[in-house]
Design a protein around this motif. Structure first.
Motif, short mmCIF file in Angstrom:
data_model
loop_
_atom_site.label_atom_id
_atom_site.label_comp_id
_atom_site.label_asym_id
_atom_site.label_seq_id
_atom_site.Cartn_x
_atom_site.Cartn_y
_atom_site.Cartn_z
N THR A 19 -3.32 3.95 -1.75
CA THR A 19 -3.86 3.20 -2.76
C THR A 19 -2.84 2.07 -2.90
OG1 THR A 19 -1.99 4.28 -4.03
CG2 THR A 19 -4.03 5.29 -4.30
N GLU A 20 -3.22 0.63 -3.43
CA GLU A 20 -2.63 -0.30 -3.47
C GLU A 20 -2.00 -0.41 -4.86
OE1 GLU A 20 -3.03 -5.30 -2.44
OE2 GLU A 20 -4.71 -3.81 -1.96
N LEU A 54 0.78 -1.13 0.09
CA LEU A 54 -0.01 0.06 -0.13
C LEU A 54 0.93 1.17 -0.05
CD1 LEU A 54 -2.48 -1.10 2.73
CD2 LEU A 54 -2.83 -1.31 0.27
#
Length: 228
Positions: free
Chosen positions: A216-217, A208
């Motif tokens: 956000t990943e 992440l």
């Protein structure tokens, strides 16, 4: 899920922008998750929320489906004693206690001390010959191994680590990380690890990234390759 953030926001007084904005992600039991981001981006704040050391302004943080915002100080302390363990960059060992006493401390407080498991940790972390010494007599790498042993002695469902190898050189950092990930797997713990290193992040199950308050990943394609 072991750990869940549901639309979590956090702002500190006097700051123009929120530290976290509607952050949502989860960590499953046994999963290892890295969190990267620039200095001051809010990574430690997020970790403190996960450990019930701070409260979100909006949204929910849950550990094993328990909402942390519903906990008073006593119950938050009980959560940290039995379900959540932390590894800090600065080690936070107690100088007046021996290595053995430091390792046993958290598990004793959580009433989960297991001599066989503790011996497994001590042996695998190479601490057997240091048990009667005090933290100031150890190198930085050895102190970090003690801190990892202390956290994992509890066999916590959730392990939180804040730059656990940040004070170590590259070789020591890789050695400690390898040992920690192996023992996390042995313990069956879920891990959320804050790091500045994309190389370290690339060795965990998921990565992440925190930027401008938003998590956000990164997909596998976006993650850096890790040298064998």
């Amino acid at each position: 899920m072991l750990l869940s953030f549901e639309n979590v926001s956090k702002r500190y007084s006097g700051q123009a922008r929120p530290v976290l904005t509607e952050v949502s992600f989860s960590v499953a039991p046994g999963e290892t998750v890295a969190l990267t981001g620039e200095s001051g981006s809010g990574k430690s704040t997020l970790l403190h929320l996960a450990a019930a050391l701070d409260q979100a302004d909006a949204g929910r943080v849950l550990v094993n489906d328990l909402s942390l915002s519903d906990l008073d100080d006593r119950n938050a302390s009980q959560l940290r004693r039995r379900q959540v363990a932390l590894v800090f960059q600065q080690f936070n060992l107690i100088p007046s206690l021996s290595v053995r006493q430091n390792i046993d401390l958290h598990a004793k407080l959580g009433q989960r001390l297991d001599a066989t498991w503790t011996s497994h940790l001590i042996q695998n972390l190479g601490l057997s010959e240091f048990l009667d010494r005090f933290p100031e007599e150890l190198s930085g790498g050895q102190q970090q191994r003690v801190a990892i042993a202390r956290a994992l002695a509890l066999r916590p469902p959730l392990l939180l680590a804040d730059e656990p190898t940040g004070n170590l050189d590259e070789k020591a950092s890789q050695d400690v990380l390898r040992l920690m990930l192996g023992l996390v797997g042995d313990a069956g713990s879920g891990l959320l690890l804050v790091t500045h290193s994309t190389q370290i992040a690339g060795q965990l199950d998921r990565h992440l990234h925190l930027q401008s308050g938003v998590v956000t990943e990164l997909s596998r394609a976006d993650r850096p390759e890790v040298a064998e």
